[in-house]
Motif scaffolding. Structure first.
Motif, PDB file in Angstrom:
ATOM      1  N   ILE A   1      38.882  27.420  35.961  1.00  5.29           N
ATOM      2  CA  ILE A   1      39.503  28.384  36.858  1.00  5.29           C
ATOM      3  C   ILE A   1      40.992  28.122  36.812  1.00  5.29           C
ATOM      4  O   ILE A   1      41.457  27.034  37.150  1.00  5.29           O
ATOM      5  N   LYS A   2      41.753  29.129  36.353  1.00  3.57           N
ATOM      6  CA  LYS A   2      43.203  28.993  36.262  1.00  3.57           C
ATOM      7  C   LYS A   2      43.852  29.770  37.394  1.00  3.57           C
ATOM      8  O   LYS A   2      43.509  30.915  37.650  1.00  3.57           O
ATOM      9  N   THR A   3      44.808  29.112  38.058  1.00  2.00           N
ATOM     10  CA  THR A   3      45.514  29.713  39.178  1.00  2.00           C
ATOM     11  C   THR A   3      47.009  29.520  38.982  1.00  2.00           C
ATOM     12  O   THR A   3      47.474  28.390  38.822  1.00  2.00           O
ATOM     13  N   ILE A   4      47.752  30.612  39.001  1.00  2.58           N
ATOM     14  CA  ILE A   4      49.208  30.507  38.928  1.00  2.58           C
ATOM     15  C   ILE A   4      49.701  30.033  40.287  1.00  2.58           C
ATOM     16  O   ILE A   4      49.437  30.681  41.303  1.00  2.58           O
ATOM     17  N   ILE A   5      50.371  28.890  40.323  1.00  2.00           N
ATOM     18  CA  ILE A   5      50.832  28.374  41.614  1.00  2.00           C
ATOM     19  C   ILE A   5      52.345  28.498  41.794  1.00  2.00           C
ATOM     20  O   ILE A   5      52.844  28.379  42.908  1.00  2.00           O
ATOM     21  N   LEU A   6      53.061  28.754  40.690  1.00  5.92           N
ATOM     22  CA  LEU A   6      54.503  28.927  40.798  1.00  5.92           C
ATOM     23  C   LEU A   6      54.965  29.730  39.596  1.00  5.92           C
ATOM     24  O   LEU A   6      54.461  29.537  38.485  1.00  5.92           O
ATOM     25  N   GLU A   7      55.891  30.658  39.827  1.00  5.24           N
ATOM     26  CA  GLU A   7      56.464  31.387  38.705  1.00  5.24           C
ATOM     27  C   GLU A   7      57.949  31.601  38.923  1.00  5.24           C
ATOM     28  O   GLU A   7      58.418  31.727  40.047  1.00  5.24           O
ATOM     29  N   TYR A   8      58.651  31.575  37.823  1.00  7.17           N
ATOM     30  CA  TYR A   8      60.089  31.810  37.846  1.00  7.17           C
ATOM     31  C   TYR A   8      60.450  32.514  36.555  1.00  7.17           C
ATOM     32  O   TYR A   8      60.208  31.986  35.471  1.00  7.17           O
ATOM     33  N   GLU A   9      61.009  33.717  36.708  1.00  7.95           N
ATOM     34  CA  GLU A   9      61.296  34.555  35.563  1.00  7.95           C
ATOM     35  C   GLU A   9      60.025  34.705  34.735  1.00  7.95           C
ATOM     36  O   GLU A   9      59.014  35.149  35.248  1.00  7.95           O
ATOM     37  N   ASP A  10      60.021  34.303  33.480  1.00  5.90           N
ATOM     38  CA  ASP A  10      58.835  34.480  32.624  1.00  5.90           C
ATOM     39  C   ASP A  10      58.009  33.194  32.513  1.00  5.90           C
ATOM     40  O   ASP A  10      57.098  33.103  31.705  1.00  5.90           O
ATOM     41  N   ASN A  11      58.347  32.180  33.329  1.00  4.94           N
ATOM     42  CA  ASN A  11      57.710  30.865  33.248  1.00  4.94           C
ATOM     43  C   ASN A  11      56.673  30.703  34.357  1.00  4.94           C
ATOM     44  O   ASN A  11      56.888  31.143  35.483  1.00  4.94           O
ATOM     45  N   LEU A  12      55.567  30.046  34.016  1.00  9.00           N
ATOM     46  CA  LEU A  12      54.463  29.892  34.956  1.00  9.00           C
ATOM     47  C   LEU A  12      54.015  28.440  35.046  1.00  9.00           C
ATOM     48  O   LEU A  12      53.952  27.737  34.033  1.00  9.00           O
ATOM     49  N   LEU A  13      53.679  28.013  36.260  1.00  6.39           N
ATOM     50  CA  LEU A  13      52.985  26.749  36.467  1.00  6.39           C
ATOM     51  C   LEU A  13      51.561  27.106  36.867  1.00  6.39           C
ATOM     52  O   LEU A  13      51.346  27.821  37.849  1.00  6.39           O
ATOM     53  N   VAL A  14      50.603  26.644  36.083  1.00  2.00           N
ATOM     54  CA  VAL A  14      49.209  27.029  36.256  1.00  2.00           C
ATOM     55  C   VAL A  14      48.363  25.794  36.554  1.00  2.00           C
ATOM     56  O   VAL A  14      48.442  24.793  35.841  1.00  2.00           O
ATOM     57  N   ARG A  15      47.574  25.891  37.610  1.00  2.00           N
ATOM     58  CA  ARG A  15      46.616  24.842  37.961  1.00  2.00           C
ATOM     59  C   ARG A  15      45.300  25.161  37.253  1.00  2.00           C
ATOM     60  O   ARG A  15      44.831  26.303  37.303  1.00  2.00           O
ATOM     61  N   VAL A  16      44.716  24.159  36.598  1.00  5.00           N
ATOM     62  CA  VAL A  16      43.467  24.352  35.864  1.00  5.00           C
ATOM     63  C   VAL A  16      42.399  23.461  36.491  1.00  5.00           C
ATOM     64  O   VAL A  16      42.414  22.241  36.339  1.00  5.00           O
ATOM     65  N   ASP A  17      41.491  24.086  37.227  1.00  3.21           N
ATOM     66  CA  ASP A  17      40.340  23.381  37.791  1.00  3.21           C
ATOM     67  C   ASP A  17      39.168  23.614  36.857  1.00  3.21           C
ATOM     68  O   ASP A  17      38.871  24.752  36.494  1.00  3.21           O
ATOM     69  N   SER A  18      38.518  22.555  36.475  1.00  2.00           N
ATOM     70  CA  SER A  18      37.374  22.713  35.585  1.00  2.00           C
ATOM     71  C   SER A  18      36.315  21.679  35.908  1.00  2.00           C
ATOM     72  O   SER A  18      36.516  20.785  36.733  1.00  2.00           O
ATOM     73  N   SER A  19      35.197  21.855  35.271  1.00  2.00           N
ATOM     74  CA  SER A  19      34.113  20.886  35.433  1.00  2.00           C
ATOM     75  C   SER A  19      33.465  20.675  34.075  1.00  2.00           C
ATOM     76  O   SER A  19      33.475  21.554  33.219  1.00  2.00           O
ATOM     77  N   VAL A  20      32.925  19.489  33.906  1.00  2.00           N
ATOM     78  CA  VAL A  20      32.265  19.144  32.656  1.00  2.00           C
ATOM     79  C   VAL A  20      30.974  18.398  33.001  1.00  2.00           C
ATOM     80  O   VAL A  20      30.930  17.627  33.958  1.00  2.00           O
ATOM     81  N   MET A  21      29.939  18.678  32.244  1.00  2.00           N
ATOM     82  CA  MET A  21      28.660  17.988  32.445  1.00  2.00           C
ATOM     83  C   MET A  21      28.585  16.795  31.498  1.00  2.00           C
ATOM     84  O   MET A  21      28.775  16.944  30.303  1.00  2.00           O
ATOM     85  N   LEU A  22      28.351  15.626  32.071  1.00  2.00           N
ATOM     86  CA  LEU A  22      28.091  14.423  31.285  1.00  2.00           C
ATOM     87  C   LEU A  22      26.716  13.939  31.683  1.00  2.00           C
ATOM     88  O   LEU A  22      26.516  13.474  32.806  1.00  2.00           O
ATOM     89  N   GLY A  23      25.770  14.092  30.764  1.00  2.00           N
ATOM     90  CA  GLY A  23      24.384  13.800  31.118  1.00  2.00           C
ATOM     91  C   GLY A  23      23.935  14.799  32.157  1.00  2.00           C
ATOM     92  O   GLY A  23      24.060  16.002  31.974  1.00  2.00           O
ATOM     93  N   ASP A  24      23.421  14.301  33.269  1.00  2.00           N
ATOM     94  CA  ASP A  24      22.968  15.197  34.329  1.00  2.00           C
ATOM     95  C   ASP A  24      23.959  15.280  35.486  1.00  2.00           C
ATOM     96  O   ASP A  24      23.638  15.801  36.550  1.00  2.00           O
ATOM     97  N   LYS A  25      25.173  14.771  35.278  1.00  2.00           N
ATOM     98  CA  LYS A  25      26.177  14.798  36.346  1.00  2.00           C
ATOM     99  C   LYS A  25      27.319  15.744  35.995  1.00  2.00           C
ATOM    100  O   LYS A  25      27.766  15.799  34.849  1.00  2.00           O
ATOM    101  N   GLU A  26      27.788  16.448  37.017  1.00  2.00           N
ATOM    102  CA  GLU A  26      28.937  17.331  36.853  1.00  2.00           C
ATOM    103  C   GLU A  26      30.181  16.641  37.402  1.00  2.00           C
ATOM    104  O   GLU A  26      30.164  16.100  38.505  1.00  2.00           O
ATOM    105  N   TYR A  27      31.244  16.644  36.610  1.00  2.00           N
ATOM    106  CA  TYR A  27      32.495  16.038  37.013  1.00  2.00           C
ATOM    107  C   TYR A  27      33.570  17.114  37.097  1.00  2.00           C
ATOM    108  O   TYR A  27      33.703  17.949  36.198  1.00  2.00           O
ATOM    109  N   LYS A  28      34.342  17.076  38.172  1.00  2.00           N
ATOM    110  CA  LYS A  28      35.452  18.003  38.359  1.00  2.00           C
ATOM    111  C   LYS A  28      36.703  17.404  37.733  1.00  2.00           C
ATOM    112  O   LYS A  28      36.942  16.196  37.850  1.00  2.00           O
ATOM    113  N   THR A  29      37.479  18.246  37.078  1.00  2.00           N
ATOM    114  CA  THR A  29      38.730  17.794  36.492  1.00  2.00           C
ATOM    115  C   THR A  29      39.864  18.708  36.957  1.00  2.00           C
ATOM    116  O   THR A  29      39.630  19.840  37.353  1.00  2.00           O
TER     117      THR A  29
END
Length: 82
Positions: free
Chosen positions: A4-32
């Protein structure tokens, strides 16, 4: 991996984007969490991280592996909003 990408700050044509993701390792889900700084809004919309033009490489996105959102906001402001 879900992202899930969220723009949290922008200035002119530049963006700061937060990237929330998750990955499965075995049977566990980890948030990154990471951040991207984009220097071209249209390339962000088209999901083009880099491209070659006339033999030169153009980078539009840099990835930052940190969980400190406030630090990333300061970094973005220092880089583009001084």
């Amino acid at each position: 991996m879900d992202e899930i990408k969220t723009i949290i700050l922008e200035y002119e044509d530049n963006l700061l984007v937060r990237v929330d993701s998750s990955v499965m390792l075995g049977d566990k889900e980890y948030k990154t969490l990471s951040f991207e700084i984009w220097t071209d809004r249209e390339k962000y919309k088209d999901n083009i991280y880099e491209e070659w033009k006339q033999g030169e490489q153009y980078l539009y996105c840099t990835n930052h592996a940190t969980t400190d959102e406030n630090d990333m906001i300061r970094t973005f402001k220092r880089r583009f909003m001084h």
